[in-house]
Design an enzyme around this catalytic site. Structure first.
Site, PDB file in Angstrom:
ATOM      1  N   HIS A 176       0.891  -1.277   0.098  1.00  0.00           N
ATOM      2  CA  HIS A 176      -0.078   0.129   0.068  1.00  0.00           C
ATOM      3  C   HIS A 176       1.013   1.558  -0.040  1.00  0.00           C
ATOM      4  O   HIS A 176       1.726   0.887   0.724  1.00  0.00           O
ATOM      5  CB  HIS A 176      -0.902   0.643   1.549  1.00  0.00           C
ATOM      6  CG  HIS A 176      -2.774   1.278   0.969  1.00  0.00           C
ATOM      7  ND1 HIS A 176      -1.722   2.182   1.279  1.00  0.00           N
ATOM      8  CD2 HIS A 176      -3.173   0.230   0.435  1.00  0.00           C
ATOM      9  CE1 HIS A 176      -2.963   2.294   1.034  1.00  0.00           C
ATOM     10  NE2 HIS A 176      -4.002   2.040   0.692  1.00  0.00           N
ATOM     11  N   ASP A 218      -8.104  -5.127   0.302  1.00  0.00           N
ATOM     12  CA  ASP A 218      -8.683  -6.320  -1.377  1.00  0.00           C
ATOM     13  C   ASP A 218      -7.908  -7.664  -0.745  1.00  0.00           C
ATOM     14  O   ASP A 218      -8.550  -8.796  -1.172  1.00  0.00           O
ATOM     15  CB  ASP A 218      -8.187  -5.790  -2.682  1.00  0.00           C
ATOM     16  CG  ASP A 218      -8.295  -4.453  -2.457  1.00  0.00           C
ATOM     17  OD1 ASP A 218      -9.904  -4.361  -2.352  1.00  0.00           O
ATOM     18  OD2 ASP A 218      -8.249  -3.678  -3.367  1.00  0.00           O
TER      19      ASP A 218
HETATM   20  N1  CMC Z   1       4.245  -7.641  -5.135  1.00  0.00           N
HETATM   21  C1  CMC Z   1       5.643  -7.232  -4.829  1.00  0.00           C
HETATM   22  N2  CMC Z   1       6.420  -6.435  -4.873  1.00  0.00           N
HETATM   23  C2  CMC Z   1       5.666  -5.092  -4.432  1.00  0.00           C
HETATM   24  C3  CMC Z   1       4.482  -5.436  -4.404  1.00  0.00           C
HETATM   25  C4  CMC Z   1       3.402  -6.096  -4.447  1.00  0.00           C
HETATM   26  N3  CMC Z   1       1.689  -6.843  -4.334  1.00  0.00           N
HETATM   27  N4  CMC Z   1       3.974  -4.067  -3.832  1.00  0.00           N
HETATM   28  C5  CMC Z   1       4.767  -3.242  -3.628  1.00  0.00           C
HETATM   29  N5  CMC Z   1       6.131  -3.810  -4.235  1.00  0.00           N
HETATM   30  C6  CMC Z   1       7.229  -3.846  -4.811  1.00  0.00           C
HETATM   31  C7  CMC Z   1       7.369  -2.712  -5.944  1.00  0.00           C
HETATM   32  O1  CMC Z   1       7.818  -3.674  -7.064  1.00  0.00           O
HETATM   33  C8  CMC Z   1       8.522  -1.953  -4.764  1.00  0.00           C
HETATM   34  O2  CMC Z   1       9.894  -2.443  -4.979  1.00  0.00           O
HETATM   35  P1  CMC Z   1      11.279  -2.004  -5.436  1.00  0.00           P
HETATM   36  O3  CMC Z   1      11.886  -1.033  -4.535  1.00  0.00           O
HETATM   37  O4  CMC Z   1      11.756  -3.057  -5.707  1.00  0.00           O
HETATM   38  O5  CMC Z   1      10.660  -1.367  -7.043  1.00  0.00           O
HETATM   39  C9  CMC Z   1       8.155  -1.674  -3.835  1.00  0.00           C
HETATM   40  O6  CMC Z   1       7.343  -3.099  -3.427  1.00  0.00           O
HETATM   41  C10 CMC Z   1       7.269   0.007  -3.878  1.00  0.00           C
HETATM   42  O7  CMC Z   1       6.466  -0.458  -4.436  1.00  0.00           O
HETATM   43  P2  CMC Z   1       5.803   0.613  -5.125  1.00  0.00           P
HETATM   44  O8  CMC Z   1       4.532   0.328  -6.686  1.00  0.00           O
HETATM   45  O9  CMC Z   1       6.477   1.725  -5.626  1.00  0.00           O
HETATM   46  O10 CMC Z   1       4.595   1.361  -4.113  1.00  0.00           O
HETATM   47  P3  CMC Z   1       3.207   2.274  -4.953  1.00  0.00           P
HETATM   48  O11 CMC Z   1       3.228   2.747  -3.194  1.00  0.00           O
HETATM   49  O12 CMC Z   1       3.486   2.944  -5.519  1.00  0.00           O
HETATM   50  O13 CMC Z   1       2.065   1.317  -4.327  1.00  0.00           O
HETATM   51  C11 CMC Z   1       0.421  -0.589  -5.152  1.00  0.00           C
HETATM   52  C12 CMC Z   1       1.434   0.661  -4.163  1.00  0.00           C
HETATM   53  C13 CMC Z   1      -0.647  -0.675  -3.769  1.00  0.00           C
HETATM   54  C14 CMC Z   1      -0.226   0.353  -5.987  1.00  0.00           C
HETATM   55  C15 CMC Z   1       1.102  -1.399  -4.719  1.00  0.00           C
HETATM   56  O14 CMC Z   1       1.568  -1.940  -3.508  1.00  0.00           O
HETATM   57  C16 CMC Z   1       0.568  -2.729  -5.425  1.00  0.00           C
HETATM   58  O15 CMC Z   1       0.726  -3.321  -6.907  1.00  0.00           O
HETATM   59  N6  CMC Z   1       0.077  -4.012  -5.129  1.00  0.00           N
HETATM   60  C17 CMC Z   1      -0.857  -5.463  -5.280  1.00  0.00           C
HETATM   61  C18 CMC Z   1      -2.086  -4.346  -5.811  1.00  0.00           C
HETATM   62  C19 CMC Z   1      -3.126  -4.103  -4.742  1.00  0.00           C
HETATM   63  O16 CMC Z   1      -3.263  -4.907  -3.652  1.00  0.00           O
HETATM   64  N7  CMC Z   1      -4.177  -2.904  -4.545  1.00  0.00           N
HETATM   65  C20 CMC Z   1      -4.879  -2.627  -3.390  1.00  0.00           C
HETATM   66  C21 CMC Z   1      -4.558  -1.142  -2.699  1.00  0.00           C
HETATM   67  S1  CMC Z   1      -5.086  -1.251  -1.349  1.00  0.00           S
HETATM   68  C22 CMC Z   1      -7.018  -0.532  -2.697  1.00  0.00           C
HETATM   69  C23 CMC Z   1      -7.123   1.286  -2.327  1.00  0.00           C
HETATM   70  O17 CMC Z   1      -7.093   1.531  -1.513  1.00  0.00           O
HETATM   71  O18 CMC Z   1      -6.369   1.113  -3.697  1.00  0.00           O
END
Ligand code: CMC
Length: 426
Positions: free
Chosen positions: A304, A361
């Site tokens: 998140h 989720d």
């Molecule tokens: N599985 C594997 N690696 C992950 C995941 C995951 N679910 N989420 C984040 N990471 C890694 C990502 O690759 C990154 O690694 P690095 O620093 O080496 O590049 C690091 O963790 C930080 O992630 P980010 O994508 O830069 O973080 P963000 O804040 O931009 O994204 C997120 C947040 C929710 C989009 C992401 O965690 C994700 O894609 N999760 C899976 C989708 C999901 O469950 N979404 C629902 C969110 S809760 C409902 C809502 O309110 O929307």
């Protein structure tokens, strides 16, 4: 707390005011920066940018705190109803008994859809995703109720009309997609009971209302009701900032929610768990793929932007799985896989180091499956829950004298001055 921040660029110092929120969150006000220095700030995805002052929802991502108007999510999920929580979010206070009765009466009054709107459903392809249908239908409401004006009474009616009709629209979309007879809302049922009845009643086998499931649905929607400046809420605020009508702004929010990184994750989690079982994948491979930078697979329902600890909504949702499954006498192999996957991920160095925990989720799809909601309706369920939050945030933005049309800057990286070459010379 410091009153100013000082920024030095090429030996010139700029003094920028500091803002502090009621829970001690601090921000540097950079509004004058470009005018005074020629510099803008760069923050793709707005990870470090505050776009408004808001008195609606407080989150502390490090401590796992979520409060609506100061009230902890745990208390609301246990004791409140979705309608009461919607009132709280939109008006800023819990309703009195009379206000709650009046709200319920209006929700009943507005629950029917204009019959002309029913024909819209027939023209979508059978396989159309319900989120696309929902966003189009909400936008279309403006054509049926164009009288929206900016006085409180009218606005409140519009808010309630939206909250009431979105539920009818969603249930109707489901019935029509299955070719079943549409069930109309009943004035003697509560908001959540009405939804369950519209979804599952049919002329042959009447639906028996179960108070525990009704209670679980209330809690489910309360957990989704607001989450401060997330992707879809920001879409509502950005689109609304152009002073477009509220239906169009909410429709934009629904479209933003649809994506698998946001509200669409609940559907994506279930598809992922089903695939794990169907393909007989072992969980070490799943975890390894999620960590592999060359693989675009991610562990859906994990991670998140704000929470760097267990999402408080996920904790409640995990408990709800057991309650709803025991109630429906449903055994779901997906729950066993989900639990094991969670356990593996939480002890894995990669997930620990990046603070990746289950989000709302991860378990919500299992709760919805147990309630009998089809997978392609999961994100619609999120949208119904999030609607009061979108309305509250739109209303706050609308009344905020500080707000301006959303119009970010960019760092241009394209070609410098270039000239047109006639086709014959190319
Ligand atoms: N599985 C594997 N690696 C992950 C995941 C995951 N679910 N989420 C984040 N990471 C890694 C990502 O690759 C990154 O690694 P690095 O620093 O080496 O590049 C690091 O963790 C930080 O992630 P980010 O994508 O830069 O973080 P963000 O804040 O931009 O994204 C997120 C947040 C929710 C989009 C992401 O965690 C994700 O894609 N999760 C899976 C989708 C999901 O469950 N979404 C629902 C969110 S809760 C409902 C809502 O309110 O929307």
């Amino acid at each position: 707390m410091a009153e100013f921040a000082r920024l030095v660029i090429d030996d010139k110092e700029y003094t920028l005011p500091v803002i502090e929120g009621s829970e001690g969150e601090k921000a540097i006000d950079i509004r004058s920066l470009r005018h005074e220095s020629g510099y803008i700030t760069f923050d793709p995805g707005f990870g470090n940018t505050g776009t408004c002052r808001s008195a609606i929802t407080y989150m502390d991502g490090e401590k796992g705190i979520l409060r609506y108007r100061g009230i902890p999510i745990e208390e609301l999920a246990e004791h409140s109803t979705f309608v009461e929580t919607a009132f709280l979010l939109i008006t800023g206070k819990l309703p009195s008994r009379d206000e709650l009765i009046r709200t319920s009466v209006l929700l009943n009054d507005y629950s029917l859809l204009h019959e002309d709107m029913r024909s819209f459903y027939q023209n979508f392809p059978r396989r159309a995703h319900p989120m696309g249908i929902l966003s189009a239908m909400i936008n279309a409401l403006r054509s049926f109720y164009p009288e929206l004006v900016d006085i409180d009474e009218e606005l409140n009616k519009t808010f309630l009309r939206l909250i009431s009709k979105i539920r009818t629209m969603a249930a109707m979309a489901y019935k029509i997609s299955r070719g079943h007879r549409v069930i109309y809302p009943r004035p003697d049922y509560s908001y959540c009971a009405n939804f369950l009845n519209m979804m599952f009643d049919n002329p042959v086998i009447p639906y028996h209302m179960d108070e525990d499931l009704e209670r679980a649905l209330n809690a489910f929607w309360i957990l989704h009701a607001d989450h401060e400046q997330n992707c879809s809420t920001t879409a509502v605020r950005v689109v609304g900032s152009g002073k477009v009508n509220i239906y169009a702004a909410i429709s934009a929010g629904i479209s933003a929610l649809w994506g698998p990184l946001h509200g669409g994750a609940n559907q994506a989690v279930v598809l992922m768990l089903e695939k794990i079982i169907h393909d007989g994948m072992d969980l070490d491979t799943v975890i390894a793929r999620a960590k592999d930078k060359n693989d675009d697979f991610r562990l859906m329902g994990f991670g998140h932007r704000v929470y760097k600890t267990y999402d408080p909504r996920a904790k409640i949702m995990k408990k709800m799985c057991d309650i709803v499954l025991s109630k429906t006498r449903h055994e779901d192999p997906l729950l066993d896989v989900a639990r094991e996957l969670e356990e593996r991920a939480l002890t894995d160095e990669y997930f620990k180091e990046k603070n990746l925990y289950p989000n709302v989720d991860f378990y919500s799809g299992i709760v919805l499956r147990a309630m009998g909601i089809p997978t392609n309706m999961f994100t619609v369920m999120f949208a119904i829950g999030r609607l009061p939050g979108w309305i509250a945030q739109w209303k706050e933005d609308y009344a905020d004298p500080e707000m301006k049309i959303s119009r970010p800057r960019q760092i241009y990286t394209g070609a410098t001055l270039n000239h047109y070459i006639p086709l014959s010379e190319r």
